[in-house]
Design a protein around this motif. Structure first.
Motif, PDB file in Angstrom:
ATOM      1  N   PRO A   1      23.740  -5.962  56.207  1.00  0.00           N
ATOM      2  CA  PRO A   1      24.915  -5.859  55.340  1.00  0.00           C
ATOM      3  C   PRO A   1      25.934  -4.895  55.963  1.00  0.00           C
ATOM      4  N   GLN A   2      27.190  -5.265  55.898  1.00  0.00           N
ATOM      5  CA  GLN A   2      28.325  -4.527  56.450  1.00  0.00           C
ATOM      6  C   GLN A   2      28.289  -4.446  57.978  1.00  0.00           C
ATOM      7  N   GLY A   3      27.510  -5.324  58.584  1.00  0.00           N
ATOM      8  CA  GLY A   3      27.427  -5.365  60.032  1.00  0.00           C
ATOM      9  C   GLY A   3      28.610  -6.093  60.639  1.00  0.00           C
ATOM     10  N   LYS A   4      28.659  -6.061  61.957  1.00  0.00           N
ATOM     11  CA  LYS A   4      29.755  -6.695  62.688  1.00  0.00           C
ATOM     12  C   LYS A   4      29.194  -7.565  63.806  1.00  0.00           C
ATOM     13  N   ILE A   5      29.746  -8.769  63.891  1.00  0.00           N
ATOM     14  CA  ILE A   5      29.357  -9.734  64.911  1.00  0.00           C
ATOM     15  C   ILE A   5      30.568  -9.994  65.788  1.00  0.00           C
ATOM     16  N   CYS A   6      30.378  -9.954  67.095  1.00  0.00           N
ATOM     17  CA  CYS A   6      31.448 -10.266  68.033  1.00  0.00           C
ATOM     18  C   CYS A   6      30.928 -11.313  69.005  1.00  0.00           C
ATOM     19  N   SER A   7      31.764 -12.301  69.289  1.00  0.00           N
ATOM     20  CA  SER A   7      31.387 -13.317  70.269  1.00  0.00           C
ATOM     21  C   SER A   7      32.511 -13.491  71.279  1.00  0.00           C
ATOM     22  N   ILE A   8      32.117 -13.809  72.493  1.00  0.00           N
ATOM     23  CA  ILE A   8      33.100 -14.154  73.528  1.00  0.00           C
ATOM     24  C   ILE A   8      32.985 -15.630  73.891  1.00  0.00           C
ATOM     25  N   VAL A   9      32.087 -16.349  73.206  1.00  0.00           N
ATOM     26  CA  VAL A   9      31.793 -17.736  73.547  1.00  0.00           C
ATOM     27  C   VAL A   9      32.371 -18.669  72.483  1.00  0.00           C
TER      28      VAL A   9
ATOM     29  N   ASP B   1      30.049 -21.920  58.940  1.00  0.00           N
ATOM     30  CA  ASP B   1      30.234 -21.464  57.573  1.00  0.00           C
ATOM     31  C   ASP B   1      30.296 -19.934  57.532  1.00  0.00           C
ATOM     32  N   LEU B   2      31.512 -19.404  57.413  1.00  0.00           N
ATOM     33  CA  LEU B   2      31.678 -17.945  57.313  1.00  0.00           C
ATOM     34  C   LEU B   2      31.170 -17.415  55.983  1.00  0.00           C
ATOM     35  N   ASN B   3      30.977 -18.297  55.007  1.00  0.00           N
ATOM     36  CA  ASN B   3      30.440 -17.860  53.716  1.00  0.00           C
ATOM     37  C   ASN B   3      29.037 -17.265  53.846  1.00  0.00           C
ATOM     38  N   LEU B   4      28.346 -17.601  54.928  1.00  0.00           N
ATOM     39  CA  LEU B   4      27.015 -17.018  55.162  1.00  0.00           C
ATOM     40  C   LEU B   4      27.089 -15.504  55.324  1.00  0.00           C
ATOM     41  N   LEU B   5      28.274 -14.988  55.654  1.00  0.00           N
ATOM     42  CA  LEU B   5      28.455 -13.548  55.853  1.00  0.00           C
ATOM     43  C   LEU B   5      29.005 -12.852  54.616  1.00  0.00           C
ATOM     44  N   LYS B   6      29.477 -13.613  53.640  1.00  0.00           N
ATOM     45  CA  LYS B   6      30.171 -13.043  52.485  1.00  0.00           C
ATOM     46  C   LYS B   6      29.319 -12.051  51.695  1.00  0.00           C
ATOM     47  N   SER B   7      28.130 -12.434  51.291  1.00  0.00           N
ATOM     48  CA  SER B   7      27.317 -11.545  50.455  1.00  0.00           C
ATOM     49  C   SER B   7      26.907 -10.269  51.190  1.00  0.00           C
ATOM     50  N   LYS B   8      26.935 -10.321  52.517  1.00  0.00           N
ATOM     51  CA  LYS B   8      26.596  -9.134  53.313  1.00  0.00           C
ATOM     52  C   LYS B   8      27.835  -8.300  53.648  1.00  0.00           C
ATOM     53  N   SER B   9      29.018  -8.783  53.298  1.00  0.00           N
ATOM     54  CA  SER B   9      30.275  -8.135  53.701  1.00  0.00           C
ATOM     55  C   SER B   9      30.269  -7.877  55.206  1.00  0.00           C
ATOM     56  N   ALA B  10      29.755  -8.847  55.941  1.00  0.00           N
ATOM     57  CA  ALA B  10      29.683  -8.730  57.397  1.00  0.00           C
ATOM     58  C   ALA B  10      30.937  -9.340  58.014  1.00  0.00           C
ATOM     59  N   ALA B  11      31.324  -8.818  59.167  1.00  0.00           N
ATOM     60  CA  ALA B  11      32.534  -9.275  59.847  1.00  0.00           C
ATOM     61  C   ALA B  11      32.183 -10.077  61.093  1.00  0.00           C
TER      62      ALA B  11
ATOM     63  N   ILE C   1       9.455  -5.440  65.607  1.00  0.00           N
ATOM     64  CA  ILE C   1       9.822  -4.111  66.119  1.00  0.00           C
ATOM     65  C   ILE C   1      10.374  -3.236  64.982  1.00  0.00           C
ATOM     66  N   ASN C   2       9.957  -3.593  63.755  1.00  0.00           N
ATOM     67  CA  ASN C   2      10.273  -2.822  62.548  1.00  0.00           C
ATOM     68  C   ASN C   2      11.762  -2.775  62.208  1.00  0.00           C
ATOM     69  N   LEU C   3      12.467  -3.852  62.462  1.00  0.00           N
ATOM     70  CA  LEU C   3      13.864  -3.963  62.063  1.00  0.00           C
ATOM     71  C   LEU C   3      14.013  -5.149  61.115  1.00  0.00           C
ATOM     72  N   LYS C   4      14.711  -4.914  60.006  1.00  0.00           N
ATOM     73  CA  LYS C   4      14.978  -6.020  59.077  1.00  0.00           C
ATOM     74  C   LYS C   4      16.214  -6.791  59.501  1.00  0.00           C
ATOM     75  N   GLY C   5      17.012  -6.181  60.341  1.00  0.00           N
ATOM     76  CA  GLY C   5      18.234  -6.781  60.856  1.00  0.00           C
ATOM     77  C   GLY C   5      18.873  -5.784  61.801  1.00  0.00           C
ATOM     78  N   VAL C   6      20.075  -6.117  62.267  1.00  0.00           N
ATOM     79  CA  VAL C   6      20.786  -5.232  63.189  1.00  0.00           C
ATOM     80  C   VAL C   6      22.200  -4.976  62.681  1.00  0.00           C
ATOM     81  N   ASP C   7      22.760  -3.850  63.099  1.00  0.00           N
ATOM     82  CA  ASP C   7      24.098  -3.449  62.653  1.00  0.00           C
ATOM     83  C   ASP C   7      25.202  -4.187  63.390  1.00  0.00           C
ATOM     84  N   TYR C   8      24.988  -4.443  64.668  1.00  0.00           N
ATOM     85  CA  TYR C   8      25.973  -5.122  65.494  1.00  0.00           C
ATOM     86  C   TYR C   8      25.301  -6.233  66.282  1.00  0.00           C
ATOM     87  N   ILE C   9      26.041  -7.315  66.473  1.00  0.00           N
ATOM     88  CA  ILE C   9      25.573  -8.399  67.337  1.00  0.00           C
ATOM     89  C   ILE C   9      26.713  -8.743  68.283  1.00  0.00           C
ATOM     90  N   PHE C  10      26.394  -8.794  69.570  1.00  0.00           N
ATOM     91  CA  PHE C  10      27.361  -9.176  70.593  1.00  0.00           C
ATOM     92  C   PHE C  10      26.845 -10.464  71.209  1.00  0.00           C
TER      93      PHE C  10
END
Length: 191
Positions: free
Chosen positions: A92-100, A107-117, A65-74
């Protein structure tokens, strides 16, 4: 023009159904996950622009659907199962939120190079810890109620079982535990 997008993992549940609608009201492009046709139809009815299958790798489906990634993930469904695909799919610089909650260490290091939260959301945090903004929960729920009253959001109620008794409670649990429930079930009225 840059579009902001959100991936709602578990769009057919109660929280996901409301999240899709709120994201659309906020002007976001909404991608939700579902696998059965009735679940896909539900997500689209609520406003999902795209629906991808949560049993298949997200990255390839997003590329379709022509997206390389998403800005937010819930994430509303099985953080453990989706962790690798979440960390790969976030921009990169995206934000992930989980309720589960998780059972595994991730491994939170997977998010480091993207500066993702990565953040957790738990509905009772404010009350449990008596936070300074505890009143915000009331304000959020009141605002949600107003949006429903104004018909800007539809409720997630899809099933009603009348009479609160052992049989109906068992039926409700079976429906929810089947993993095929769309929206929410209510058991009402005592005998």
């Amino acid at each position: 023009m840059y579009y902001i997008d959100v991936l709602v993992i578990g769009g057919v549940g109660g929280v996901g159904s409301i999240a899709i609608q709120l994201a659309k009201l906020a002007g976001l492009t909404v991608i939700s996950t579902a696998s059965r046709q009735e679940s896909i139809d539900w997500c689209k009815k609520l406003g999902s622009d795209y629906v991808i299958n949560h049993y298949k790798p997200f990255v390839e489906q997003l590329e379709e659907i022509n997206l390389k990634g998403v800005d937010y993930i819930f994430c509303l469904n099985n953080t453990d199962q989706h962790w690798d695909t979440i960390t790969t799919s976030i921009n990169p610089q995206g934000k992930i939120c989980s309720i589960v909650e998780t059972e595994e260490k991730h491994d939170l290091n997977l998010l480091k190079s993207k500066s993702a939260a990565f953040v957790w959301e738990f509905m009772f945090t404010r009350a449990m810890y008596q936070t300074k903004d505890m009143q915000e929960q009331h304000k959020l729920l009141s605002a949600l109620s107003e949006l429903i009253d104004q018909k800007k959001l539809v409720t997630t109620l899809t099933e009603v079982l009348t009479l609160i008794n052992a049989d109906n409670l068992k039926k409700a649990h079976i429906m929810v535990e089947s993993g095929k429930m769309i929206g929410k079930v209510v058991v009402e009225y005592f005998e």
